[in-house]
Structures are given as C-alpha cells and as structure tokens.
Enzyme design. Structure first.
Site, PDB file in Angstrom:
ATOM      1  N   CYS A 439       3.002   7.419 -29.216  1.00 56.94           N
ATOM      2  CA  CYS A 439       3.178   6.163 -28.485  1.00 56.94           C
ATOM      3  C   CYS A 439       4.640   5.745 -28.529  1.00 56.94           C
ATOM      4  CB  CYS A 439       2.299   5.069 -29.082  1.00 56.94           C
ATOM      5  SG  CYS A 439       2.443   3.487 -28.215  1.00 56.94           S
ATOM      6  N   ASP A 579       1.843  15.051 -16.175  1.00 54.07           N
ATOM      7  CA  ASP A 579       2.036  15.229 -14.731  1.00 54.07           C
ATOM      8  C   ASP A 579       0.977  16.086 -14.052  1.00 54.07           C
ATOM      9  OD1 ASP A 579       4.285  13.725 -15.081  1.00 54.07           O
ATOM     10  OD2 ASP A 579       5.697  15.385 -14.917  1.00 54.07           O
TER      11      ASP A 579
END
Length: 737
Positions: A439, A579
C-alpha cells in the site's frame, strides 16, 4: 440538486462539457425515475462491413500507420466518426484522471494547497476531506418496533427516556419520506429473499406490509413474508438482539456485537499469539547479539544455530489452495472492492476475491467499520473453478477451497500476529489471510505498514512466520511491490525470503510458510505514472520456480521439513498484478511471464466483464443497455448488503457513484480503430453509438448522480458527492459553480 424540469435537448458527447459548457448531460434530457431509463437505444447489431475501396494515407488501418500511432500514444484510438473535435485537437480533450488519488492520500512528497511561493494552487488530484451529507429519517423509529407487528413491540431498553418514535403509523406518515417508485415500487430485497431486513424503515415497505382486522375490530399493521423465497439459513426477520440488525440474508462472516465489544475492552485473550510473541522477543535478542559479533557470516550462523530454541508452537496443517490460468483474481480494492462489487465480479467470472484492506489495530480494537470489511457474500464462499492442466498438489481438495480471502496491514509484528489469530477464530469462511506489503498511501506508509515493509524484510518475515503459526488451517499470503524507490528494487530478494527464509536462519527455522505472493509491477514511488513492469514480474516468476525446486533440495540436504510449515506441499504460488485490461493481457502474462494467475484491479472496475472475456477468450462489445444493467445489479446488491432504508439506500448510492467514477472510463471496443485497448489510454471527447452510450461515458459527476436516481430514487437534498480523483472536467465544473 439540479432541477429535472428542463426541456428535452440532445445529450452532448463525452468531453463536450469541458469544451462548451458545464451543463450536465442529464440536464439536457429528462430522465424519469422508472426502473428502465427513458432513453431508447437501438438494438445492438453487427457493424456493417464497408466495401474495399482505394485508401488514402489517412484512411489506412492504424496498424499500417505506426508513426501516427506513436504520435497519439496515450490517447484512446477512437474512430473519426465518433470524435466531436478534429483529430488535431484530440489530445487537448482527453480526460486526465489521477488513479494515485483513488488509492488514498497524497503521493509521496505532495505539497499542500499552497506552493513554495505561498500562492494558492488550483485544486487537483484527490478530493480530500470529502463529505457525503447526513442520511437519516426526519424522525427516528425505535428498534423495539422496527421489525415487529404494530401491537407486539419488543421491550424498549430506554423506557420512558427513549426519544425515538414508537408509533408505526406516525412514522410512516411523518417520520420519513414516501416510498420510492423505482423497481415498480417493489422492494428488491423482499423480491429476492422473501423478507426485508430493513423492516418498517424500508423505503419500499408498502410492497411488503398489510393491515389485518382482528375480531374486536382493531386494525393492525404487519410485515409480510414469502416463505417460498426464504432460505433455511437466512437471518430471522426480527433480530433476537437489536444490535444484530445488520445481519443480512446471503452475507457471511458477520461477527457478533458482543465479540467486538469484548475486543474494544481488551477482554479477548490471544493465547497463541502471546506465547509466540514472548518467544520471538527472545529469539530476536539472540539474533541481535550474534549478528553484532565480529565474525564471518558462517561462524555467526553456526553460533546462532547452536543456541537456537524451537518456538513453543508449531503451525497447524494448512488448507491447500490453488492458483491457475482458470482462476483470475480480483484485487483487494480500497473503497471500490466492497461486497456488492465483488458479488457482481464473481457473477461475471472472478474466481478469487479479497476484502478491502483493513488495518490490524482497529480490528483488534473491535471497530465496527473494519470488521464490516470482513464480510463475504454467499457466492464468495463457494469453491473456485478448477480445471488444472499442469502438475498440482495431490492433496488439494477443491471442495474445501473457497473464493474469499481477507487482506490486512500492520506496522508491528504483534498487531499482524494477533490480528491473524483473531480473524481465524471468528471468521469461519476464509480462504487466506493476506498481508498487504505494498500500500503506497502516505498515512499507511509513514506508520511503518504497507509498502514500508518492503524496506524492513526481517520484520516482514517475522510477521509471516507468526501469522502462519497462529492462523489455524487458514494459509497466509503476501502482496508486495517491486520496491519503494525506482532505483532500488527489492522484490527479488524479498520473494526469496518469503519462499525460503533468511539465508542465515533457514537451516534452523525452515520456510516462513507463505502460501502465495502477489507482485504488483510498480514501485511506491512510481505509483500509476508508468505502465506495470511485466518483464520484472517475469524475472521474479522464474525465481519463484527455482525457489520451489530449491526448497525440495533443502529438505533433502538439511533436515526433514515440518509439513506444517510448507503450505501447498512446499510450493509457493506466484501471482502477477498490473494493467490487465483484457483477456489478451491476461493470457499473455500467464503464458509469457509464467505467473500462476493474474490479479485484476482497475481493469475490473472499468469493465467488470473482463472476467467474462477471460472465460470466453474473446472481446465482448457490451451494449449500453447491458452496461446499465450492471449498474442496476449493483444498486440491488447494495440494498441487499446495506439495507433498503434511508441509510442503506444512500450508502449504496455513495458506493455506486464511486463505481461510476471508474465505470464511465470504458470506451466501447466498437468505437476503437484497433485492438487491444489500453487501460491507460485517455479517451478524447467522443459521442457514443446512441444517447445512452454517450451518457454512460459522461465524466460529469452530476450525470452519475442522475444515473443513480434511475435505480435508487431521488437523492436527498443534503446528499453530496465529489469524485475521489479529479480531472480537468471536475475542476471546470467547480470553478463555474
């Protein structure tokens, strides 16, 4: 809220709001509150194939015009007939969004509202300190009567001091707004489950109530049920305790209020964790003493091994898990990865899901918000698809596996270890407990959690070992990034450590017990400014394969390994992330990067049917009507999860709008000059193949609110929403009032 009493005018194409005026598209066409919007769409038909004709240079396929493609890199290649500006102006109208902001706080080094010169800057990036308004009835109905017949209320624990309404008829007349007329006025929750958990507070209550007349002439209002739709395991209509009113049909891992209260008062004992942490403190001190001695590495390792003491506990045998090309993974998504969205993705083909990331310390403190994130829908506790083509663990039992795992993060080993023990004890439906080590948001990173763990490999290893020891049969996994900084990649060494353990202690400690690692192909510094590095992911995948083979040799040469410290028969799975936007991307990564599976994040929010494409192995050109149906499903699933009362309905509205802030970015493949589509390509101003498709592409958040009103009714006057990540269009709207 803008008035809907406006004249009918054509919807402006996507992007025109920034180029011409700030008037939202839905203000230019009247939308009724019917379950099906009043915008008519022509049935989807195959695109007619043009007859071969001599082509000019501009008309040649884009594959033959590589120079033009390079000039337009980063811009979605939309066909000329759908553009609303000349091709030369395409780049100027392309939408700019900040996906870093969507993850949380500001990026590293971001400055405040004022620059170094003290001047106020234009607002950009994330909308911080967002407010959504207060959603409440005009008068509150007491829980003692909220689910009961009119003449049979339960005892009110507040007695005469209670300031809530106890008169159901008065509440229905004055205490709340009238019933909604969306979905034909019928409660979606009741229609699905045969009863409504919101009781008298439901904004469709007239569809599941009736008035009965008793022999003495008195008339009583009662709630109705449909026994043919009620499942045996469903929660009762009247909760046995008013605090358990958040129990919903089809929702699992609901922790009792008494447990959360005991956690908040520190009355829950963590026997396993306490024993292990006491041992870990002594072992860490022993390691510190030896490693500060002026000796060769081999001598230090030998001295440490000679004085090493086995931990007081051994890990329990873990449930075997499986990752394969037939198990696409939905990423743990902050805000977006809520239960209704995960349910929609599972319906469309997601085989493995994760909760939103929860912070370990609030879990140990019994905070309701973090425990709510741990809930799963019944579709998530079913086994994932299993059609293996390669060698798999013979002990794997697909019938005992399930889709749903939880993700936590922590800045200290004791928090991670105690959280793992607590989760394994109170959540019966867990596939894995995943430790977030990637994170990037400032709040998490600066606390020492998330991606800060990438620079603290020893602490991270202690966390994994401890969590694996106390988590019972639930496996422990980790999600990491390539590193913190672009010029210092650490994932390869970290993957080795998670697979085998630190080189100087693996001979005595064995493997940490990490069942799987997911690698996001970006650094913390990079965030979403560049494409994910799948070549680096491929290098790590090759290393993991060699580590799995090396683990077997270590077992043969050092000592017989404890089977309990070797999840999946000694094999650590490796999942790639970054992606993935189509089935082409997915299978390319599985086949060429050699990962076991691929985790899909933003691509799933923009087009949830990516999982359907992966299953079908082809592109699916979803019509606007089909896409709107997904919005409708989200609304229904939200009401089932959070309630059909005022609070639950607007909670659903808030998260539906968060979903639409990504969903609108999808560009239909029928509008593209060439494939495959790229997620990071920015769409220029364009119009859809019909009005509804144009509306769904609107980047004006006021249009998103109007779309939500098709299924959730009018937003309350005090409802507020600002997109989590702004674009140029949002700035223009705010600047123009």
């Amino acid at each position: 809220m803008e008035s809907q009493e406006t004249a009918k005018r054509p919807i402006e194409p996507n992007g025109a709001v920034a180029a011409q005026d700030a008037e939202p598209a839905t203000k230019r066409v009247k939308l009724d509150d019917a379950p099906v919007p009043q915008i008519q769409e022509e049935p989807s038909q195959p695109q007619p194939q043009p007859q071969p004709q001599p082509q000019t240079e501009d008309e040649k396929p884009t594959e033959q015009r590589q120079d033009d493609r390079d000039k337009r890199r980063g811009i979605a290649p939309i066909k000329k007939e759908y553009l609303v500006v000349p091709p030369s102006q395409v780049a100027k109208t392309a939408e700019v969004v900040d996906d870093d902001a969507a993850e949380g706080r500001t990026a590293p080094g971001a400055e405040g509202a004022a620059g170094k010169d003290g001047k106020k800057k234009r607002p950009k990036g994330q909308n911080k300190e967002r407010e959504f308004g207060i959603f409440a009835d005009a008068q509150r109905l007491c829980n003692s009567v909220a689910w009961t017949p009119e003449f049979s209320p339960r005892h009110c624990k507040h007695g005469e001091r209670c300031n809530a309404l106890h008169d159901i008829r008065k509440y229905l007349k004055e205490g709340r707004r009238p019933d909604l007329n969306v979905f034909g006025g019928k409660c979606p929750v009741w229609e699905t489950h045969g009863k409504c958990s919101s009781g008298w507070r439901c904004l469709f209550v007239e569809s599941h109530m009736k008035e009965i007349e008793h022999e003495d002439g008195r008339k009583e209002l009662v709630l109705t049920e449909d026994p043919t739709k009620i499942k045996p395991e469903a929660a009762p209509l009247v909760p046995p305790e008013e605090e358990s009113m958040d129990a919903r049909a089809g929702v699992y891992n609901v922790v009792a209020p008494a447990v959360k209260l005991a956690l908040s008062r520190k009355k829950i004992q963590h026997e396993k964790s306490d024993q292990y942490l006491k041992w870990m403190a002594k072992d860490s001190e022993l390691a510190r003493i030896h490693y500060h001695k002026q000796k060769d590495d081999d001598d230090v390792a030998k001295d440490y091994a000679a004085q090493y003491v086995e931990p007081p506990l051994k890990p329990s045998e873990k449930r075997r898990i499986y990752f394969g090309r037939e198990t696409p993974v939905l990423a743990p998504l902050t805000t977006q990865g809520n239960l209704p969205f995960r349910r929609l993705c599972v319906e469309l083909g997601a085989e493995i899901t994760y909760s939103e990331m929860a912070l370990g310390l609030p879990l140990l403190q019994g905070q309701k918000a973090d425990w709510t994130l741990m809930r799963a829908h019944e579709s998530e506790i079913t086994p994932p698809r299993y059609t293996p083509t390669g060698i798999v663990d013979p002990a794997y039992d697909n019938s005992k596996d399930l889709k749903f795992g939880v993700q936590i993060t922590a800045h200290a080993p004791w928090i991670a270890i105690k959280s793992a023990e607590t989760l394994a004890r109170y959540l019966p439906h867990l596939r894995v407990i995943d430790l977030n080590c990637g994170c990037p948001i400032d709040m998490v990173y600066k606390s020492g959690a998330g991606s800060a763990l990438l620079d603290a490999p020893s602490k991270l290893e202690r966390m994994i070992r401890g969590m694996n020891t106390v988590s019972g049969e639930v496996p422990v996994t980790a999600k990491i990034r390539m590193g913190v900084r672009d010029n210092h990649l650490t994932a390869q060494k970290l993957v080795e450590r998670l697979a085998l353990g630190a080189p100087d202690i693996r001979a005595v400690s064995g493997a940490p017990g990490c069942a799987a690692v997911t690698l996001h192909g970006r650094t913390r510094q990079q965030r979403y400014t560049k494409a994910a590095d799948w070549s680096y992911i491929a290098e790590c995948a090759a290393l993991v394969k060699s580590f799995n083979e090396k683990a077997d040799s270590l077992q043969d040469t050092i000592r017989e390994a404890d089977e309990r410290s070797l999840p999946n028969g000694g094999r650590m799975y490796f999942v790639g992330n970054g992606d993935c936007y189509s089935h082409v991307d997915y299978f390319n990564h599985v086949d060429n990067a050699k990962v076991d599976s691929v985790m899909v994040g933003r691509g799933a929010i923009i087009k949830p049917w990516i999982f359907e494409e992966i299953s079908a192995g082809q592109y699916l050109d979803k019509s606007a009507t089909e896409r709107l149906a997904y919005v409708e499903k989200f609304a229904k699933y939200g009401m089932e999860a959070w309630g059909s009362d005022e609070l639950g309905l607007n909670y659903t509205r808030r998260f539906l709008l968060e979903f639409l802030s990504f969903f609108h970015r999808y560009v239909p493949i029928g509008l593209l000059e060439y494939l495959p589509p790229a997620m990071n390509d920015r769409p220029p101003a364009y119009k859809g193949r019909n009005e509804l498709e144009t509306l769904l592409a609107s980047k004006n958040y006021l249009d998103w609110i109007k779309i939500s009103e098709m299924f959730l009714g009018p937003a309350p006057p005090n409802f507020k929403f600002q997109p989590k990540h702004k674009s140029n269009a949002y700035e223009n709207i705010e600047a123009e009032g």
